[in-house]
Design a protein around this motif. Structure first.
Motif, PDB file in Angstrom:
ATOM      1  N   THR A   4       0.876  -1.169   0.021  1.00 29.58           N
ATOM      2  CA  THR A   4      -0.027   0.168   0.037  1.00 29.58           C
ATOM      3  C   THR A   4       0.901   1.202  -0.054  1.00 29.58           C
ATOM      4  O   THR A   4       2.043   1.284   0.092  1.00 29.58           O
ATOM      5  CB  THR A   4      -0.792  -0.222   0.979  1.00 29.58           C
TER       6      THR A   4
ATOM      7  N   ASP B 233      -1.160   7.358  -0.215  1.00 30.23           N
ATOM      8  CA  ASP B 233      -2.584   7.830  -0.948  1.00 30.23           C
ATOM      9  C   ASP B 233      -3.523   6.500  -0.865  1.00 30.23           C
ATOM     10  O   ASP B 233      -4.810   7.023  -0.695  1.00 30.23           O
ATOM     11  CB  ASP B 233      -2.160   8.012  -2.573  1.00 30.23           C
ATOM     12  N   GLY B 234      -3.277   5.399  -0.928  1.00 33.00           N
ATOM     13  CA  GLY B 234      -4.124   4.223  -0.613  1.00 33.00           C
ATOM     14  C   GLY B 234      -4.807   4.576   0.711  1.00 33.00           C
ATOM     15  O   GLY B 234      -6.058   4.044   0.736  1.00 33.00           O
TER      16      GLY B 234
ATOM     17  N   ARG C  40      -5.094   7.011   2.646  1.00 33.97           N
ATOM     18  CA  ARG C  40      -5.874   8.182   2.683  1.00 33.97           C
ATOM     19  C   ARG C  40      -7.050   8.099   1.903  1.00 33.97           C
ATOM     20  O   ARG C  40      -8.247   8.374   2.328  1.00 33.97           O
ATOM     21  CB  ARG C  40      -5.222   9.259   2.062  1.00 33.97           C
ATOM     22  N   GLU C  41      -7.203   7.153   0.884  1.00 30.41           N
ATOM     23  CA  GLU C  41      -8.323   7.026   0.043  1.00 30.41           C
ATOM     24  C   GLU C  41      -9.362   6.310   1.070  1.00 30.41           C
ATOM     25  O   GLU C  41     -10.592   6.692   1.124  1.00 30.41           O
ATOM     26  CB  GLU C  41      -8.187   6.400  -1.068  1.00 30.41           C
ATOM     27  N   VAL C  42      -8.974   5.184   1.641  1.00 30.76           N
ATOM     28  CA  VAL C  42      -9.605   4.595   2.628  1.00 30.76           C
ATOM     29  C   VAL C  42     -10.380   5.475   3.769  1.00 30.76           C
ATOM     30  O   VAL C  42     -11.298   5.515   4.031  1.00 30.76           O
ATOM     31  CB  VAL C  42      -9.186   3.143   3.364  1.00 30.76           C
TER      32      VAL C  42
ATOM     33  N   GLU D  47     -10.690   8.742   3.827  1.00 28.07           N
ATOM     34  CA  GLU D  47     -11.527   9.865   3.365  1.00 28.07           C
ATOM     35  C   GLU D  47     -12.832   9.218   2.682  1.00 28.07           C
ATOM     36  O   GLU D  47     -13.805   9.897   2.479  1.00 28.07           O
ATOM     37  CB  GLU D  47     -10.857  10.732   2.374  1.00 28.07           C
ATOM     38  N   GLY D  48     -12.946   7.967   2.306  1.00 25.57           N
ATOM     39  CA  GLY D  48     -13.958   7.436   1.705  1.00 25.57           C
ATOM     40  C   GLY D  48     -15.298   7.473   2.769  1.00 25.57           C
ATOM     41  O   GLY D  48     -15.226   7.387   3.855  1.00 25.57           O
TER      42      GLY D  48
ATOM     43  N   GLN E  78      -8.709  -2.373   7.421  1.00 29.61           N
ATOM     44  CA  GLN E  78      -9.775  -1.406   6.625  1.00 29.61           C
ATOM     45  C   GLN E  78     -11.148  -2.032   7.034  1.00 29.61           C
ATOM     46  O   GLN E  78     -11.205  -3.504   6.735  1.00 29.61           O
ATOM     47  CB  GLN E  78      -9.434  -1.514   5.144  1.00 29.61           C
TER      48      GLN E  78
ATOM     49  N   GLU F 234     -15.148  -1.494   5.481  1.00 35.72           N
ATOM     50  CA  GLU F 234     -15.903  -0.677   4.800  1.00 35.72           C
ATOM     51  C   GLU F 234     -17.597  -1.386   4.687  1.00 35.72           C
ATOM     52  O   GLU F 234     -17.517  -2.418   4.652  1.00 35.72           O
ATOM     53  CB  GLU F 234     -15.546  -0.813   3.203  1.00 35.72           C
TER      54      GLU F 234
ATOM     55  N   ARG G 299       0.435  -0.710  -8.021  1.00 34.62           N
ATOM     56  CA  ARG G 299       0.126  -0.202  -6.665  1.00 34.62           C
ATOM     57  C   ARG G 299      -0.209  -1.544  -5.707  1.00 34.62           C
ATOM     58  O   ARG G 299      -0.246  -1.305  -4.720  1.00 34.62           O
ATOM     59  CB  ARG G 299      -0.988   0.788  -6.762  1.00 34.62           C
TER      60      ARG G 299
END
Length: 182
Positions: free
Chosen positions: A54, A57-58, A60-62, A64-65, A84, A86, A164
């Motif tokens: 990871t 950016d990856g 942060r994406e989680v 901020e989702g 993670q 979700e 990635r």
């Protein structure tokens, strides 16, 4: 980060990650899966994937989702495990699970996954937990099966060519969906 044996016995606390945790989370995930440092634990992917697991950016994406979060386990203020989570309607997705390599095999992962399942069930009303695991990771899949997860036989291709997710060292990688009723 070194965790002294006395610290490894300290009380485990859980919290949601914040933006300030990103560097520590990237380091934790990378240490558990890639490179020679990951060989201190049993969850290493170093023989099947090189490169990154990871990046900032990856993570942060989680964070901020709108439907996800990263749960952290800490001992004495130091992150020792993360995942993670979700929210996906009636189910929750569990991913990016990492336990500091030198602490693997002592029950920390078992306690952490139970907490993640509790959060998904109580906070989101999730009825099932879903995860994907690289199908050649037989020992890891067996560990999840002992925690109540079932193999579904539903496969998705590994994203070959997208560094990635790492640089594959084999041509037979794919993800299998595992499911557990909550």
């Amino acid at each position: 980060m070194d965790i002294a044996p006395a610290t490894a016995r300290a009380e485990l606390t859980f919290r949601d990650a914040t933006g300030s945790d990103v560097p520590a989370l990237v380091e934790l995930v990378e240490s558990a899966y890639r490179g020679d440092a990951s060989r201190a634990g049993w969850t290493t992917e170093a023989d099947i994937l090189q490169g990154q697991r990871t990046d900032a950016d990856g993570v942060r994406e989680v964070l901020e989702g709108p439907a996800g979060k990263i749960l952290i386990a800490q001992r004495d203020g130091a992150p020792v495990a993360c995942c993670q989570l979700e929210h996906r309607g009636e189910s929750a997705y569990f991913g990016m699970f990492a336990v500091r390599p030198q602490l693997q095999g002592a029950g920390l992962g078992k306690a952490f996954i139970a907490e993640a399942e509790r959060v998904a069930r109580e906070d989101w009303g999730a009825k099932e937990m879903h995860m994907t695991v690289i199908s050649v990771r037989k020992e890891l899949i067996a560990w999840y099966e002992r925690r109540g997860y079932s193999r579904t036989g539903r496969m998705t291709p590994f994203p070959y060519g997208d560094e990635r997710f790492g640089i594959p060292q084999r041509a037979d990688l794919e993800f299998e969906l595992l499911v557990k009723p909550l």
